[in-house]
Design an enzyme around this catalytic site. Structure first.
Site, PDB file in Angstrom:
ATOM      1  CG  PHE A 112     -11.743  24.254  13.208  1.00  0.00           C
ATOM      2  CD1 PHE A 112     -11.191  24.477  14.457  1.00  0.00           C
ATOM      3  CD2 PHE A 112     -10.887  24.255  12.112  1.00  0.00           C
ATOM      4  CE1 PHE A 112      -9.830  24.694  14.617  1.00  0.00           C
ATOM      5  CE2 PHE A 112      -9.528  24.465  12.264  1.00  0.00           C
ATOM      6  CZ  PHE A 112      -8.990  24.696  13.522  1.00  0.00           C
ATOM      7  CE  LYS A 113      -8.353  27.240  12.412  1.00  0.00           C
ATOM      8  NZ  LYS A 113      -7.306  27.917  11.711  1.00  0.00           N
ATOM      9  CG  ASP A 114     -17.122  30.152  11.246  1.00  0.00           C
ATOM     10  OD1 ASP A 114     -16.515  31.218  11.075  1.00  0.00           O
ATOM     11  OD2 ASP A 114     -17.633  29.503  10.317  1.00  0.00           O
TER      12      ASP A 114
END
Length: 494
Positions: A112-114
């Site tokens: 999810f950091k993308d």
């Protein structure tokens, strides 16, 4: 829109200044002076827009000095088909009429950091221009697993930047480590830290506040900024996917206009669930925020008791990105709940001095009106992975499983069957060993062969970015004591 420090109300920055600086010089987190409200018909307008257009609409509310064209170009570059493997970018998968899963792992690093770290480099480089900053920005990152690779990939070869990532030695999964130490790019660096994530994060914060180091960097033509969620440019893009998830449910007629939903988020540093809270403050009909923790359950205890106490055993778990005892973004929530920088500053001073603080009864009451906290251990995490796969033929990673466990506990305790969005933060292929074990496999393959094993077990293909790790050269092997992280910084900048 001005940004202020959580510890000093006299601090005032523009958005570009806040994004460029990353962290206030007083150690506080730079935060919007207020949370803007979406226009009354916004969700209806947004429901038929693509994700990129939703991102522009939401972020523009906070970024007055950025033009719509700028943000449109940024969103197209950040969330285009060359980066994400689905046009939906952040699709919502429905398990049943009351349970939906927001998949945030379709980007280039499968986590999810993308969602934020593909946008942040565009925001930061534009902010450097707007603030007339001509020094090279040195981005320091502490990672518990996924932020590191996401930041490295986002800032790889971005002009005017250097990036150095610190991760806890033996504290991330094998795939996460391999993603980082094989990172390509001429402006990147990676070092492991002897200790846990909190050691790495505390070390990075110490580097930020080291005045002598800042002066030395200035002489060399550099200055510090951050790609951790202490940087507002990280939190803002995360608000978008909560707005987007609600719009998807509206568009697909899974909910009615104005109908409330709950959100269940696996979280360690509190940034992901904080973004959901901000989406609610903007006007998204989110009722309860269910905070899911693993055995490092400091947030669960805080929500239930009002006491934040990091003086406890630290566990290395199967959900390593949540192996955190100092949840930095909680400071931003405290400012919202107290509206008093001196009170927040006092709590943070107590945390620094004693490792704990207790909020007032008034703050505790406000917290518990909106937040619920639950936790589970690795054994339960694996059981949940197995149950969901057996029942729904849906595969989740350990972090997402922790969230599903929290939702089960919440519903059992409250009887609340309000439609809930469970946030899925990583591809199960990033944690093949744990997932295979949960599915009953006893002999787990070694190395990247474990990707093939999970594919054969489930019939699902391994994501291309993970399969592509095979044969990549290991570029970074440095390990440092937490007291010597400064040496890694100066070495990189020589």
């Amino acid at each position: 829109m001005q940004y202020t420090s959580t510890r000093d109300s006299s601090v005032r920055f523009t958005a570009s200044q806040a994004i460029t600086q990353g962290l206030s010089a007083d150690g506080g987190l730079l935060t919007p002076y207020y949370i803007p409200k979406l226009p009354g018909n916004a969700l209806d307008e947004l429901k038929d827009m693509p994700y990129q257009a939703r991102a522009v609409y939401v972020m523009k509310q906070f970024l007055e000095e950025f033009t719509v064209k700028e943000l449109t170009d940024f969103a197209a570059a950040a969330y285009g088909p060359e980066k994400f493997d689905t046009p939906a970018v952040a699709p919502v998968h429905t398990l049943n009429e009351s349970t939906h899963c927001l998949e945030l792992w379709h980007g280039p690093t499968c986590a999810f950091k993308d969602m934020a770290l593909q946008m942040l480099p565009h925001l930061l480089t534009a902010s450097l221009t707007k603030t007339e900053e001509f020094r090279t920005v040195c981005i320091l990152v502490a990672t518990s697993g996924d932020t590191g690779k996401g930041a490295l990939e986002g800032f790889k070869d971005v002009k005017g930047t250097r990036i150095l990532v610190f991760y806890p030695k033996d504290g991330v999964s094998a795939v996460q480590e391999l993603q980082m130490v094989t990172q390509e790019g001429d402006n990147v660096g990676v070092a492991s830290v002897i200790g846990n994530f909190d050691d790495a994060q505390t070390g990075v914060k110490r580097l930020f506040s080291d005045e002598a180091l800042r002066e030395e960097l200035d002489k060399r033509g550099f200055f510090f900024s951050s790609a951790n969620s202490i940087n507002w440019g990280r939190v803002l893009p995360q608000i978008v996917y909560y707005v987007s998830a609600y719009c998807d449910l509206l568009r697909d007629e899974k909910i009615q206009p104005g109908q409330a939903i709950n959100v269940c988020v696996p979280t360690g540093n509190f940034g992901n669930i904080l973004a959901a809270y901000y989406a609610r403050e903007m006007g998204v009909p989110i009722d309860k925020l269910i905070c899911a923790s693993n055995s490092n359950n400091v947030l669960t205890d805080f929500i239930r008791t009002g006491v934040y106490d990091r003086n406890r055993q630290f566990y290395n778990t199967e959900s390593p990105s949540m192996d955190i005892l100092i949840s930095s973004n909680l400071e931003r929530l405290l400012l919202t709940l107290t509206q008093d920088v001196d009170e927040v500053k006092g709590y943070m001073q107590q945390l620094n001095a004693t490792g704990r603080y207790q909020v007032s009864d008034k703050v505790k009451e406000k917290l518990q009106q909106r937040f619920f906290g639950y936790c589970c251990d690795d054994g339960e995490t694996e059981k949940v992975i197995g149950r969901i796969y057996a029942k729904d033929r849906y595969l989740v990673d350990p972090h997402t499983a922790v969230a599903f466990s929290a939702l089960e506990q919440y519903r059992a305790e409250t009887g609340d069957e309000t439609p809930c969005v469970v946030v899925s933060t990583a591809s199960p292929f990033k944690f093949c060993g744990s997932v295979l074990s949960a599915l009953g496999e006893k002999n787990i393959a070694s190395g990247l062969d474990v990707l093939d094993q999970l594919s054969e077990k489930t019939g699902l293909p391994a994501p291309a970015p993970l399969a592509g790790l095979r044969g990549k050269e290991i570029r970074f092997t440095t390990t440092v004591e937490k007291a010597h992280m400064v040496d890694a910084v100066l070495s990189m900048l020589e």
